[in-house]
Design an enzyme around this catalytic site. Structure first.
Site, PDB file in Angstrom:
ATOM      1  N   ARG A  42       0.871  -1.167   0.000  1.00 15.94           N
ATOM      2  CA  ARG A  42       0.000   0.000   0.000  1.00 15.94           C
ATOM      3  C   ARG A  42       0.919   1.231   0.000  1.00 15.94           C
ATOM      4  O   ARG A  42       2.044   1.175   0.480  1.00 15.94           O
ATOM      5  CB  ARG A  42      -0.890   0.025   1.242  1.00 15.94           C
ATOM      6  CG  ARG A  42      -1.793  -1.187   1.394  1.00 15.94           C
ATOM      7  CD  ARG A  42      -2.585  -1.107   2.694  1.00 15.94           C
ATOM      8  NE  ARG A  42      -3.502  -2.226   2.852  1.00 15.94           N
ATOM      9  CZ  ARG A  42      -3.236  -3.344   3.518  1.00 15.94           C
ATOM     10  NH1 ARG A  42      -2.048  -3.477   4.113  1.00 15.94           N
ATOM     11  NH2 ARG A  42      -4.121  -4.310   3.614  1.00 15.94           N
TER      12      ARG A  42
ATOM     13  N   LYS B  41      -1.946  -2.453   7.995  1.00 17.16           N
ATOM     14  CA  LYS B  41      -3.164  -1.927   8.615  1.00 17.16           C
ATOM     15  C   LYS B  41      -3.387  -2.531   9.987  1.00 17.16           C
ATOM     16  O   LYS B  41      -3.091  -3.704  10.216  1.00 17.16           O
ATOM     17  CB  LYS B  41      -4.381  -2.241   7.736  1.00 17.16           C
ATOM     18  CG  LYS B  41      -4.604  -1.280   6.580  1.00 17.16           C
ATOM     19  CD  LYS B  41      -5.919  -1.611   5.903  1.00 17.16           C
ATOM     20  CE  LYS B  41      -6.261  -0.599   4.834  1.00 17.16           C
ATOM     21  NZ  LYS B  41      -7.564  -0.900   4.209  1.00 17.16           N
TER      22      LYS B  41
ATOM     23  N   HIS C 108      -2.045   2.258  -5.908  1.00 15.82           N
ATOM     24  CA  HIS C 108      -2.728   0.999  -5.612  1.00 15.82           C
ATOM     25  C   HIS C 108      -2.829   0.102  -6.844  1.00 15.82           C
ATOM     26  O   HIS C 108      -2.954  -1.115  -6.715  1.00 15.82           O
ATOM     27  CB  HIS C 108      -4.121   1.281  -5.052  1.00 15.82           C
ATOM     28  CG  HIS C 108      -4.479   0.426  -3.880  1.00 15.82           C
ATOM     29  ND1 HIS C 108      -3.800   0.480  -2.671  1.00 15.82           N
ATOM     30  CD2 HIS C 108      -5.431  -0.537  -3.733  1.00 15.82           C
ATOM     31  CE1 HIS C 108      -4.336  -0.394  -1.839  1.00 15.82           C
ATOM     32  NE2 HIS C 108      -5.304  -1.016  -2.451  1.00 15.82           N
TER      33      HIS C 108
ATOM     34  N   ARG D 231      -0.199  -2.426  -6.741  1.00 14.41           N
ATOM     35  CA  ARG D 231      -0.520  -3.495  -5.777  1.00 14.41           C
ATOM     36  C   ARG D 231      -1.479  -4.507  -6.415  1.00 14.41           C
ATOM     37  O   ARG D 231      -1.293  -5.722  -6.292  1.00 14.41           O
ATOM     38  CB  ARG D 231      -1.131  -2.860  -4.531  1.00 14.41           C
ATOM     39  CG  ARG D 231      -1.583  -3.835  -3.443  1.00 14.41           C
ATOM     40  CD  ARG D 231      -1.968  -3.011  -2.216  1.00 14.41           C
ATOM     41  NE  ARG D 231      -2.818  -3.727  -1.281  1.00 14.41           N
ATOM     42  CZ  ARG D 231      -2.376  -4.516  -0.307  1.00 14.41           C
ATOM     43  NH1 ARG D 231      -1.080  -4.716  -0.166  1.00 14.41           N
ATOM     44  NH2 ARG D 231      -3.221  -5.096   0.529  1.00 14.41           N
TER      45      ARG D 231
ATOM     46  N   HIS E 261      -4.019  -9.177   3.735  1.00 16.00           N
ATOM     47  CA  HIS E 261      -5.475  -9.206   3.892  1.00 16.00           C
ATOM     48  C   HIS E 261      -5.847 -10.083   5.080  1.00 16.00           C
ATOM     49  O   HIS E 261      -5.372 -11.209   5.200  1.00 16.00           O
ATOM     50  CB  HIS E 261      -6.144  -9.781   2.634  1.00 16.00           C
ATOM     51  CG  HIS E 261      -6.090  -8.867   1.461  1.00 16.00           C
ATOM     52  ND1 HIS E 261      -6.274  -9.299   0.164  1.00 16.00           N
ATOM     53  CD2 HIS E 261      -5.886  -7.526   1.383  1.00 16.00           C
ATOM     54  CE1 HIS E 261      -6.177  -8.273  -0.660  1.00 16.00           C
ATOM     55  NE2 HIS E 261      -5.948  -7.186   0.055  1.00 16.00           N
TER      56      HIS E 261
ATOM     57  N   TYR F 149      -9.250 -11.132  -6.968  1.00 12.93           N
ATOM     58  CA  TYR F 149      -8.311 -11.374  -8.060  1.00 12.93           C
ATOM     59  C   TYR F 149      -8.670 -12.628  -8.857  1.00 12.93           C
ATOM     60  O   TYR F 149      -8.286 -12.755 -10.013  1.00 12.93           O
ATOM     61  CB  TYR F 149      -6.883 -11.443  -7.515  1.00 12.93           C
ATOM     62  CG  TYR F 149      -6.492 -10.132  -6.892  1.00 12.93           C
ATOM     63  CD1 TYR F 149      -6.218  -9.022  -7.682  1.00 12.93           C
ATOM     64  CD2 TYR F 149      -6.463  -9.977  -5.514  1.00 12.93           C
ATOM     65  CE1 TYR F 149      -5.912  -7.796  -7.127  1.00 12.93           C
ATOM     66  CE2 TYR F 149      -6.156  -8.754  -4.937  1.00 12.93           C
ATOM     67  CZ  TYR F 149      -5.887  -7.665  -5.743  1.00 12.93           C
ATOM     68  OH  TYR F 149      -5.598  -6.448  -5.184  1.00 12.93           O
TER      69      TYR F 149
END
Length: 308
Positions: free
Chosen positions: A149, A173, A245, A248, A271, A280
């Site tokens: 990110r 995150k 992004h 990414r 994630h 994806y």
């Protein structure tokens, strides 16, 4: 009841109890501040403890007429629901006026990606005769090669790079850390940048451990990274709307196309849920559909032309 007071309490709740990232927290607070501004002008005397479901509906209906995207509208509702759920749990209210709010129906969101050829075109557009060019080459290669990110990229620390084993420790995150492998090529670029470019800067003491620095020796901002990528994609002749992004997304898509297991991709992207990573697989399905339509013999007429 004062909107500003409850908004500040909500911000502290998200930061310290929910451990929201700065970007997510800012978005939630910004959305509720818009509601506050509306209430103070259009609903004088109405506070967060007395606003009703009907008034929230009217507010959102007014915003919807301004032609904001469905995704923006869905985020507003998510923020409002989180705010009033907090007020309910904190016993500021005895009811939740946002409970019945419904967001717009969103279609499947497939993120934009770059082909490998497009990634290479962007990198070839960099002027490697300058120190900034060498930094930008390294920056793009780390962004794409590690699937970071933009916030992770600009906060990346030299002390979190293991040059011996070739991996990065990424602080992601929610305070979660993950380890991402480094290709030998990317490692060489990082070393070259540190030894021959970064070492020439007069480095701000606060940012001595930050990898990517601006020309003043301080950490880079998100905006600067956006501007660098925008200028490079324009120079490379790529018409897509590209953001940090996008690299990414491209990282994950190219891994999947080359046979990587979805669980490994999940780990490298950081994630928390496999469901997020599964987007994806839809990209791969779209690609498969194009292949079938273009090359399957049942989709080609006897004259050799494709059926439209």
């Amino acid at each position: 009841m004062n909107w500003d007071e409850k908004l500040k309490d909500f911000e502290n709740f998200l930061r310290f109890e929910r451990n929201f990232s700065d970007n997510t927290l800012d978005a939630y607070v910004r959305d509720i501040r818009k509601l506050k501004d509306y209430a103070e002008v259009e609903l004088p005397g109405i506070g967060p403890d007395t606003i009703t479901y009907t008034q929230l509906q009217e507010y959102l209906f007014g915003l919807s007429k301004l032609k904001f995207s469905e995704r923006s509208q869905a985020r507003w509702i998510s923020s409002i629901k989180a705010f009033f759920k907090y007020l309910l749990e904190d016993e500021i209210r005895e009811d939740n006026p946002s409970k019945l709010l419904e967001g717009p129906k969103l279609g499947l969101y497939l993120p934009d990606t770059l082909s490998l050829e497009d990634v290479e075109r962007v990198i070839k557009a960099i002027n490697l005769d300058t120190d900034l060019g060498l930094r930008n080459q390294c920056l793009i290669e780390v962004l794409y090669g590690c699937g970071l990110r933009v916030s992770e990229l600009i906060e990346l620390k030299i002390s979190n790079i293991n040059f011996k084993e070739n991996y990065l420790k990424v602080d992601g995150k929610g305070g979660k850390s993950r380890f991402v492998p480094l290709a030998d090529y990317t490692t060489r670029l990082i070393r070259n940048y540190i030894d021959h470019v970064r070492s020439q800067y007069k480095i701000n003491k606060k940012h001595e451990d930050i990898l990517f620095l601006n020309s003043r020796g301080s950490s880079m901002s998100r905006v600067i990274v956006f501007i660098i990528i925008k200028e490079l994609t324009e120079k490379a002749g790529i018409s897509k709307k590209i953001s940090p992004h996008t690299f990414r997304h491209s990282f994950a898509t190219h891994l999947l196309q080359n046979g990587a297991d979805l669980r490994y991709i999940q780990e490298m992207l950081g994630h928390s849920s496999i469901t997020t990573t599964e987007i994806y697989t839809h990209l791969k399905t779209e690609e498969l559909r194009d292949v079938i339509l273009n090359y399957h013999p049942r989709n080609i007429t006897e004259t050799g032309s494709r059926i439209s």
